[in-house]
Write a protein that holds these residues in place. Structure first.
Motif, PDB file in Angstrom:
ATOM      1  N   ASP A  96      -8.725   3.706   1.530  1.00  0.00           N
ATOM      2  CA  ASP A  96      -8.178   4.176   0.257  1.00  0.00           C
ATOM      3  C   ASP A  96      -9.283   4.265  -0.782  1.00  0.00           C
ATOM      4  OD1 ASP A  96      -5.434   3.889   1.222  1.00  0.00           O
ATOM      5  OD2 ASP A  96      -5.690   1.724   0.915  1.00  0.00           O
TER       6      ASP A  96
ATOM      7  N   ASP B 221       1.472   9.795   1.209  1.00  0.00           N
ATOM      8  CA  ASP B 221       0.651   8.637   0.849  1.00  0.00           C
ATOM      9  C   ASP B 221      -0.422   8.946  -0.189  1.00  0.00           C
ATOM     10  OD1 ASP B 221       1.716   6.515   2.514  1.00  0.00           O
ATOM     11  OD2 ASP B 221       1.080   7.753   4.193  1.00  0.00           O
TER      12      ASP B 221
ATOM     13  N   GLY C   9       0.827  -1.200   0.000  1.00  0.00           N
ATOM     14  CA  GLY C   9       0.000   0.000   0.000  1.00  0.00           C
ATOM     15  C   GLY C   9       0.864   1.254   0.000  1.00  0.00           C
ATOM     16  N   ARG C  10       2.146   1.082   0.280  1.00  0.00           N
ATOM     17  CA  ARG C  10       3.044   2.233   0.379  1.00  0.00           C
ATOM     18  C   ARG C  10       3.261   2.917  -0.977  1.00  0.00           C
ATOM     19  NH1 ARG C  10       7.093   2.469   4.869  1.00  0.00           N
ATOM     20  NH2 ARG C  10       6.280   1.061   6.449  1.00  0.00           N
TER      21      ARG C  10
ATOM     22  N   VAL D  24      -1.248   0.431  -3.397  1.00  0.00           N
ATOM     23  CA  VAL D  24      -2.416  -0.472  -3.504  1.00  0.00           C
ATOM     24  C   VAL D  24      -2.765  -0.769  -4.970  1.00  0.00           C
ATOM     25  CG1 VAL D  24      -4.674  -1.028  -2.513  1.00  0.00           C
ATOM     26  CG2 VAL D  24      -3.261   0.721  -1.434  1.00  0.00           C
TER      27      VAL D  24
ATOM     28  N   ASN E 140      -6.421  -4.594   2.269  1.00  0.00           N
ATOM     29  CA  ASN E 140      -6.049  -4.296   0.877  1.00  0.00           C
ATOM     30  C   ASN E 140      -5.420  -5.502   0.172  1.00  0.00           C
ATOM     31  OD1 ASN E 140      -3.375  -4.339   1.694  1.00  0.00           O
ATOM     32  ND2 ASN E 140      -2.998  -2.154   1.391  1.00  0.00           N
TER      33      ASN E 140
ATOM     34  N   SER F 265      -6.090   8.756   0.158  1.00  0.00           N
ATOM     35  CA  SER F 265      -6.156   7.936   1.378  1.00  0.00           C
ATOM     36  C   SER F 265      -6.479   8.724   2.644  1.00  0.00           C
ATOM     37  CB  SER F 265      -4.833   7.204   1.560  1.00  0.00           C
ATOM     38  OG  SER F 265      -4.633   6.314   0.490  1.00  0.00           O
TER      39      SER F 265
ATOM     40  N   GLN G 154      -4.726  11.172   5.088  1.00  0.00           N
ATOM     41  CA  GLN G 154      -3.378  10.671   5.430  1.00  0.00           C
ATOM     42  C   GLN G 154      -2.347  11.713   4.975  1.00  0.00           C
ATOM     43  OE1 GLN G 154      -2.497   6.710   4.055  1.00  0.00           O
ATOM     44  NE2 GLN G 154      -4.387   5.850   4.895  1.00  0.00           N
TER      45      GLN G 154
ATOM     46  N   SER H 127      -8.426  -1.067   5.405  1.00  0.00           N
ATOM     47  CA  SER H 127      -7.343  -1.938   5.876  1.00  0.00           C
ATOM     48  C   SER H 127      -6.947  -1.647   7.315  1.00  0.00           C
ATOM     49  CB  SER H 127      -6.079  -1.749   5.022  1.00  0.00           C
ATOM     50  OG  SER H 127      -6.360  -1.918   3.670  1.00  0.00           O
TER      51      SER H 127
ATOM     52  N   LYS I 240      -4.697   7.229  -6.021  1.00  0.00           N
ATOM     53  CA  LYS I 240      -4.976   6.754  -4.661  1.00  0.00           C
ATOM     54  C   LYS I 240      -5.140   7.962  -3.740  1.00  0.00           C
ATOM     55  CE  LYS I 240      -2.486   4.313  -0.905  1.00  0.00           C
ATOM     56  NZ  LYS I 240      -1.883   5.432  -0.160  1.00  0.00           N
TER      57      LYS I 240
ATOM     58  N   ALA J 126      -7.205   2.391   7.877  1.00  0.00           N
ATOM     59  CA  ALA J 126      -6.869   3.094   6.626  1.00  0.00           C
ATOM     60  C   ALA J 126      -7.947   2.895   5.568  1.00  0.00           C
ATOM     61  CB  ALA J 126      -5.536   2.581   6.091  1.00  0.00           C
TER      62      ALA J 126
END
Ligand code: GLC
Ligand code: MG
Length: 427
Positions: free
Chosen positions: A168, A124, A53-54, A78, A205, A131, A120, A162, A129, A166
């Motif tokens: 997304d 991120d 996911g990073r 992700v 995720n 998040s 986030q 997740s 994406k 988290a």
């Protein structure tokens, strides 16, 4: 991805945080066990994919901290960014494919209207994406309302929750499972479908990975409830999915055994290599084994015996030379003298050695050129050397069957620490 001539024997697609990497294990032991297994038996004929996911920046931060191997493919954010090889070449085709029914501005605009969603950090947020953090008890409702809201704008999004925190928002076409399906299609087009695929995960995720047809899957023992529940409700191929009893990378090794996908004993778990059968001896295994001895010797974990050093004198050709990264040439015999005197010099320290990117070329019937990165972690300091060794099996009476006849090292980019206490003659 083109590293192998033919199809991969095993394709491992693994999540990183709390799957490959155990953040509760400061010694990284299960990760190092996996690394030794992979480099000794799989690197040459298989493919390693990290699916995290990073974002690229946050992945690089993890790589600096943890002894991660270099994967063949890195899927980040992700399943929204796919990159190939160690130079991480992005797949532009994948990214443009994700633009369908996606409008980032609309997503950020509409999500801002939900007070339950806390954005986030910027690191991120990615092109495909967006998040947030959201509390567990509010997540379900927010996901439902947000999906309806974005649909009104003609968007088709996927909302993934997740680790009980988290959230997304991604294009519908994205996600870890979709990205893997896309990769597998590419392999198929080249007639190189892997013999087996093992997906590995611990949180929400990762769920999609387990829906890809014909893959084996392992949920590590520490997997989140959200993933376990999702799999028990949705997975059609449940006989191909296992919930390991071991944490993180140890669970991956365990699953290789459960599904009989290949060797599943890490060289790190072997104390006495003399008991190894011949079939496990290959040039890749040889370098993994040597650096395990090297680590144990310097950590003072093996018995301080002349036997060990005498064996090394047999293993390293007496006329052989070591070319240190500084360019200094040292006869093997002198290197072994220094190693003999370095017994226990890392005792009680967080000293670990591993090899990465092992590649083997047979140059004649009994000689191999083995290239790899030899990495050392000492506390927070890391040093990596690109290493080339020439091995011969001409002296079959040797334990393991190989003799080392030449070794050359250069610093891996940016890895030279210039430490005052460097011993240039240690390989
Ligand atoms: C990683 C990412 C984060 C994401 C989470 C779940 O922790 O850094 O942005 O929300 O995975 O996918
Ligand atoms: Mg994870």
């Amino acid at each position: 991805m083109d590293r192998l001539d033919g199809a991969a024997r095993l394709l491992i697609v693994s999540d990183l945080d709390f799957t490959m990497v155990d953040h509760l294990d400061p010694e990284n032991l299960s990760l190092l066990r996996f690394n030794a297994l992979w480099e000794a038996f799989y690197r040459d004929n298989s493919l390693l994919v990290f699916s995290t996911g990073r974002s690229p920046t946050s992945y690089k931060q993890l790589k600096i901290k943890k002894p991660l191997l270099t994967p063949d493919v890195t899927i980040m954010s992700v399943g929204t960014e796919i990159m190939y090889g160690e130079s991480m070449v992005p797949d532009a085709e994948w990214e443009s494919y994700l633009n369908q029914k996606w409008n980032r501005d609309v997503v950020t605009g509409e999500t801002a209207k939900f007070p339950e969603l806390t954005p986030q950090p910027e690191i991120d947020q990615r092109p495909h994406k967006v998040s947030f953090y959201v509390e567990k008890d509010k997540a379900m409702k927010v996901m439902k309302d947000l999906a309806e809201c974005l649909e009104k704008y003609g968007l088709d999004v996927k909302i993934v929750y997740s680790s009980g925190i988290a959230l997304d928002v991604l294009p519908q076409r994205a996600g870890k499972g979709q990205a893997l399906a896309y990769l597998l299609k590419k392999f198929e087009a080249k007639g190189r479908v892997p013999s087996n695929t093992l997906v590995c995960g611990d949180s929400g995720n990762d769920a999609e990975l387990f829906t890809v047809p014909a893959v084996h899957g392992v949920m590590v023992s520490n997997a989140q409830e959200e993933l376990l529940e999702w799999c028990s409700e949705n997975a059609r191929n449940s006989h191909q999915i296992t919930h390991a009893t071991e944490r993180c990378a140890a669970g991956i090794i365990q699953a290789i055994g459960t599904f009989s996908l290949g060797p599943n004993v890490s060289p790190r778990d072997i104390q006495d290599f003399l008991k190894c059968t011949d079939e496990i001896c290959n040039p890749g295994h040889e370098v993994v084994k040597f650096y395990l001895y090297y680590e144990r010797w310097r950590r003072g974990e093996v018995e301080r015996s002349d036997h060990f050093i005498n064996n090394l004198r047999l293993l390293f050709n007496s006329l052989g030379t070591f070319v240190h990264p500084s360019g200094i040439e040292i006869p093997f015999s002198q290197c072994i003298d220094v190693l003999a005197n370095s017994y226990g010099d890392q005792l009680g320290k967080q000293f670990r050695v591993w090899v990465d990117r092992v590649s083997v070329a047979q140059i004649c019937s009994d000689t191999w050129l083995v290239k790899f990165d030899k990495c050392e972690l000492c506390g927070k300091d890391r040093e990596c050397r690109v290493t080339t060794v020439l091995l011969t099996s001409r002296h079959a009476e040797l334990p393991g069957g190989f003799m080392w006849i030449y070794m050359h090292q250069t610093w891996l980019d940016g890895s030279f620490l210039g430490r005052e206490d460097q011993r240039p003659w240690l390989f």
